[in-house]
Scaffold this motif. Structure first.
Motif, PDB file in Angstrom:
ATOM      1  N   HIS A 164       0.831  -1.206   0.000  1.00 31.93           N
ATOM      2  CA  HIS A 164       0.000   0.000   0.000  1.00 31.93           C
ATOM      3  C   HIS A 164       0.863   1.253   0.000  1.00 31.93           C
ATOM      4  CE1 HIS A 164       0.826  -0.518   4.317  1.00 31.93           C
ATOM      5  NE2 HIS A 164       0.727   0.799   4.382  1.00 31.93           N
ATOM      6  N   GLU A 165       0.199   2.375  -0.231  1.00 36.41           N
ATOM      7  CA  GLU A 165       0.817   3.693  -0.146  1.00 36.41           C
ATOM      8  C   GLU A 165      -0.022   4.563   0.767  1.00 36.41           C
ATOM      9  OE1 GLU A 165       3.051   4.317  -4.261  1.00 36.41           O
ATOM     10  OE2 GLU A 165       0.960   4.822  -4.323  1.00 36.41           O
ATOM     11  N   SER A 166       0.632   5.524   1.399  1.00 33.75           N
ATOM     12  CA  SER A 166      -0.075   6.446   2.283  1.00 33.75           C
ATOM     13  C   SER A 166       0.422   7.867   2.088  1.00 33.75           C
ATOM     14  CB  SER A 166       0.128   6.077   3.759  1.00 33.75           C
ATOM     15  OG  SER A 166      -0.475   4.850   4.063  1.00 33.75           O
ATOM     16  N   ILE A 167      -0.531   8.805   2.137  1.00 37.84           N
ATOM     17  CA  ILE A 167      -0.215  10.216   2.264  1.00 37.84           C
ATOM     18  C   ILE A 167      -0.270  10.482   3.763  1.00 37.84           C
ATOM     19  CG2 ILE A 167      -0.872  12.571   1.663  1.00 37.84           C
ATOM     20  CD1 ILE A 167      -2.676  11.310  -0.530  1.00 37.84           C
ATOM     21  N   CYS A 168       0.841  10.854   4.347  1.00 40.61           N
ATOM     22  CA  CYS A 168       0.924  11.092   5.785  1.00 40.61           C
ATOM     23  C   CYS A 168       0.813  12.598   6.010  1.00 40.61           C
ATOM     24  CB  CYS A 168       2.235  10.555   6.329  1.00 40.61           C
ATOM     25  SG  CYS A 168       2.547   8.844   5.827  1.00 40.61           S
ATOM     26  N   VAL A 169      -0.254  13.033   6.651  1.00 40.54           N
ATOM     27  CA  VAL A 169      -0.547  14.460   6.792  1.00 40.54           C
ATOM     28  C   VAL A 169      -0.497  14.866   8.260  1.00 40.54           C
ATOM     29  CG1 VAL A 169      -2.251  16.279   6.364  1.00 40.54           C
ATOM     30  CG2 VAL A 169      -2.015  14.381   4.741  1.00 40.54           C
ATOM     31  N   LEU A 170       0.195  15.970   8.518  1.00 40.14           N
ATOM     32  CA  LEU A 170       0.236  16.560   9.846  1.00 40.14           C
ATOM     33  C   LEU A 170      -0.469  17.910   9.789  1.00 40.14           C
ATOM     34  CD1 LEU A 170       1.190  16.810  12.777  1.00 40.14           C
ATOM     35  CD2 LEU A 170       3.395  17.645  11.896  1.00 40.14           C
ATOM     36  N   ASN A 171      -1.536  18.043  10.556  1.00 42.26           N
ATOM     37  CA  ASN A 171      -2.287  19.292  10.647  1.00 42.26           C
ATOM     38  C   ASN A 171      -1.975  19.937  11.999  1.00 42.26           C
ATOM     39  OD1 ASN A 171      -4.071  21.400  10.678  1.00 42.26           O
ATOM     40  ND2 ASN A 171      -5.910  20.143  10.801  1.00 42.26           N
ATOM     41  N   CYS A 172      -1.103  20.943  12.005  1.00 40.24           N
ATOM     42  CA  CYS A 172      -0.741  21.655  13.237  1.00 40.24           C
ATOM     43  C   CYS A 172      -1.718  22.785  13.557  1.00 40.24           C
ATOM     44  CB  CYS A 172       0.671  22.221  13.117  1.00 40.24           C
ATOM     45  SG  CYS A 172       1.944  20.965  13.009  1.00 40.24           S
ATOM     46  N   ASN A 173      -2.665  23.037  12.663  1.00 39.07           N
ATOM     47  CA  ASN A 173      -3.643  24.103  12.864  1.00 39.07           C
ATOM     48  C   ASN A 173      -4.637  23.722  13.957  1.00 39.07           C
ATOM     49  OD1 ASN A 173      -2.960  25.865  10.452  1.00 39.07           O
ATOM     50  ND2 ASN A 173      -3.270  23.873   9.491  1.00 39.07           N
ATOM     51  N   LEU A 174      -5.251  24.710  14.567  1.00 45.87           N
ATOM     52  CA  LEU A 174      -6.298  24.448  15.549  1.00 45.87           C
ATOM     53  C   LEU A 174      -7.577  23.958  14.874  1.00 45.87           C
ATOM     54  CD1 LEU A 174      -5.824  27.567  17.854  1.00 45.87           C
ATOM     55  CD2 LEU A 174      -4.990  25.233  18.224  1.00 45.87           C
ATOM     56  N   GLU A 175      -7.786  24.373  13.634  1.00 45.10           N
ATOM     57  CA  GLU A 175      -9.010  24.036  12.908  1.00 45.10           C
ATOM     58  C   GLU A 175      -8.811  22.825  12.001  1.00 45.10           C
ATOM     59  OE1 GLU A 175      -7.381  27.003  12.195  1.00 45.10           O
ATOM     60  OE2 GLU A 175      -8.294  28.180  13.799  1.00 45.10           O
ATOM     61  N   LYS A 192      -2.816  12.108  10.177  1.00 46.58           N
ATOM     62  CA  LYS A 192      -3.596  11.055   9.534  1.00 46.58           C
ATOM     63  C   LYS A 192      -2.763  10.406   8.435  1.00 46.58           C
ATOM     64  CE  LYS A 192      -7.366   8.724   9.016  1.00 46.58           C
ATOM     65  NZ  LYS A 192      -7.850   7.845  10.048  1.00 46.58           N
ATOM     66  N   HIS A 193      -2.762   9.084   8.406  1.00 48.99           N
ATOM     67  CA  HIS A 193      -2.131   8.320   7.334  1.00 48.99           C
ATOM     68  C   HIS A 193      -3.264   7.843   6.426  1.00 48.99           C
ATOM     69  CE1 HIS A 193       1.078   8.532  10.205  1.00 48.99           C
ATOM     70  NE2 HIS A 193       1.913   8.049   9.296  1.00 48.99           N
ATOM     71  N   ILE A 194      -3.349   8.448   5.257  1.00 47.72           N
ATOM     72  CA  ILE A 194      -4.446   8.182   4.324  1.00 47.72           C
ATOM     73  C   ILE A 194      -3.944   7.225   3.249  1.00 47.72           C
ATOM     74  CG2 ILE A 194      -6.099   9.208   2.728  1.00 47.72           C
ATOM     75  CD1 ILE A 194      -5.371  11.944   4.176  1.00 47.72           C
ATOM     76  N   ARG A 195      -4.421   6.009   3.276  1.00 45.89           N
ATOM     77  CA  ARG A 195      -4.044   5.065   2.219  1.00 45.89           C
ATOM     78  C   ARG A 195      -4.635   5.549   0.900  1.00 45.89           C
ATOM     79  NH1 ARG A 195      -3.577  -1.215   3.943  1.00 45.89           N
ATOM     80  NH2 ARG A 195      -2.336  -0.879   5.813  1.00 45.89           N
ATOM     81  N   THR A 196      -3.802   5.610  -0.111  1.00 51.00           N
ATOM     82  CA  THR A 196      -4.276   6.118  -1.403  1.00 51.00           C
ATOM     83  C   THR A 196      -5.343   5.201  -1.994  1.00 51.00           C
ATOM     84  OG1 THR A 196      -2.409   5.062  -2.543  1.00 51.00           O
ATOM     85  CG2 THR A 196      -2.158   7.377  -1.902  1.00 51.00           C
ATOM     86  N   SER A 197      -5.326   3.935  -1.651  1.00 47.10           N
ATOM     87  CA  SER A 197      -6.351   3.003  -2.156  1.00 47.10           C
ATOM     88  C   SER A 197      -7.704   3.227  -1.501  1.00 47.10           C
ATOM     89  CB  SER A 197      -5.901   1.551  -1.951  1.00 47.10           C
ATOM     90  OG  SER A 197      -5.704   1.281  -0.574  1.00 47.10           O
ATOM     91  N   TRP A 198      -7.772   4.011  -0.427  1.00 50.08           N
ATOM     92  CA  TRP A 198      -9.038   4.326   0.236  1.00 50.08           C
ATOM     93  C   TRP A 198      -9.773   5.484  -0.443  1.00 50.08           C
ATOM     94  CZ3 TRP A 198      -7.006   4.822   5.942  1.00 50.08           C
ATOM     95  CH2 TRP A 198      -6.666   3.561   6.431  1.00 50.08           C
ATOM     96  N   LEU A 199      -9.054   6.298  -1.189  1.00 49.68           N
ATOM     97  CA  LEU A 199      -9.642   7.509  -1.762  1.00 49.68           C
ATOM     98  C   LEU A 199     -10.592   7.170  -2.909  1.00 49.68           C
ATOM     99  CD1 LEU A 199      -6.414   9.685  -1.852  1.00 49.68           C
ATOM    100  CD2 LEU A 199      -8.345   9.963  -0.284  1.00 49.68           C
ATOM    101  N   LYS A 200     -11.800   7.746  -2.856  1.00 55.28           N
ATOM    102  CA  LYS A 200     -12.804   7.576  -3.918  1.00 55.28           C
ATOM    103  C   LYS A 200     -13.481   8.914  -4.143  1.00 55.28           C
ATOM    104  CE  LYS A 200     -14.139   2.846  -2.812  1.00 55.28           C
ATOM    105  NZ  LYS A 200     -15.252   1.965  -2.453  1.00 55.28           N
ATOM    106  N   ASN A 201     -13.839   9.176  -5.402  1.00 56.25           N
ATOM    107  CA  ASN A 201     -14.621  10.384  -5.670  1.00 56.25           C
ATOM    108  C   ASN A 201     -16.109  10.038  -5.634  1.00 56.25           C
ATOM    109  OD1 ASN A 201     -15.201   9.210  -8.172  1.00 56.25           O
ATOM    110  ND2 ASN A 201     -13.859  10.582  -9.325  1.00 56.25           N
ATOM    111  N   VAL A 227       3.187  17.261   4.520  1.00 50.76           N
ATOM    112  CA  VAL A 227       2.846  16.017   3.824  1.00 50.76           C
ATOM    113  C   VAL A 227       4.097  15.168   3.623  1.00 50.76           C
ATOM    114  CG1 VAL A 227       1.982  14.996   1.676  1.00 50.76           C
ATOM    115  CG2 VAL A 227       0.837  16.989   2.652  1.00 50.76           C
ATOM    116  N   GLN A 228       3.989  13.931   4.039  1.00 51.37           N
ATOM    117  CA  GLN A 228       5.006  12.910   3.788  1.00 51.37           C
ATOM    118  C   GLN A 228       4.314  11.776   3.049  1.00 51.37           C
ATOM    119  OE1 GLN A 228       7.239  11.901   7.292  1.00 51.37           O
ATOM    120  NE2 GLN A 228       7.986   9.985   6.420  1.00 51.37           N
ATOM    121  N   TYR A 229       5.086  10.986   2.314  1.00 49.03           N
ATOM    122  CA  TYR A 229       4.525   9.918   1.496  1.00 49.03           C
ATOM    123  C   TYR A 229       5.267   8.627   1.809  1.00 49.03           C
ATOM    124  CZ  TYR A 229       3.989   7.223  -2.838  1.00 49.03           C
ATOM    125  OH  TYR A 229       3.773   6.245  -3.758  1.00 49.03           O
ATOM    126  N   SER A 230       4.526   7.514   1.932  1.00 48.75           N
ATOM    127  CA  SER A 230       5.140   6.229   2.243  1.00 48.75           C
ATOM    128  C   SER A 230       4.573   5.134   1.347  1.00 48.75           C
ATOM    129  CB  SER A 230       4.875   5.834   3.699  1.00 48.75           C
ATOM    130  OG  SER A 230       5.440   6.766   4.573  1.00 48.75           O
TER     131      SER A 230
END
Length: 122
Positions: free
Chosen positions: A28-39, A68-77, A101-104
């Motif tokens: 699998h692949e993942s987009i690893c996202v860090l949201n440091c914002n309060l919102e 959040k680690h978002i598996r790219t195979s989970w994404l659907k439009n 954003v980091q990618y694995s």
């Protein structure tokens, strides 16, 4: 938070979801996202291919001060379209606020699996 951490636009040039797995680990692949914002942040992922029009309308939300680690195979439009397995692609990640954003990629197509990670390009 007074300083902005991250960027709103990120790019991953080398995407490829391995079509097979070997053993207990799923490739699998993942987009690893860090949201440091309060919102909460809203992401849109646009997927580019060598031989077809981009796949658009892939959205994801991440709560404030979360990762959040978002598996790219989970994404659907909305039409149920997904990134196909075994096809090279690239991604553009757009956010309404600055993120990191980091990618694995975990490739378990062989018994000796491989794990690769890299920072996205902003």
């Amino acid at each position: 938070m007074s300083e902005r951490l991250g960027q709103k636009n990120w790019f991953i040039a080398d995407g490829f979801i391995p079509p097979i797995s070997n053993g207990d680990q799923e490739s699998h692949e993942s987009i690893c996202v860090l949201n440091c914002n309060l919102e909460q942040v809203e992401l849109e992922v646009i997927v580019y291919f060598e031989d077809r029009d981009p796949l658009e309308g892939l959205f994801y939300s991440i709560e404030g001060r979360r990762t959040k680690h978002i598996r790219t195979s989970w994404l659907k439009n909305d039409q149920g379209e997904q990134i196909p397995l075994g096809v090279p692609y690239a991604m553009e990640i757009r956010s309404n606020q600055a993120i990191i954003v980091q990618y694995s990629r975990l490739d378990s197509t062989q018994k000796e699996l491989a794990l690769m990670t890299t920072m996205g390009y902003s």
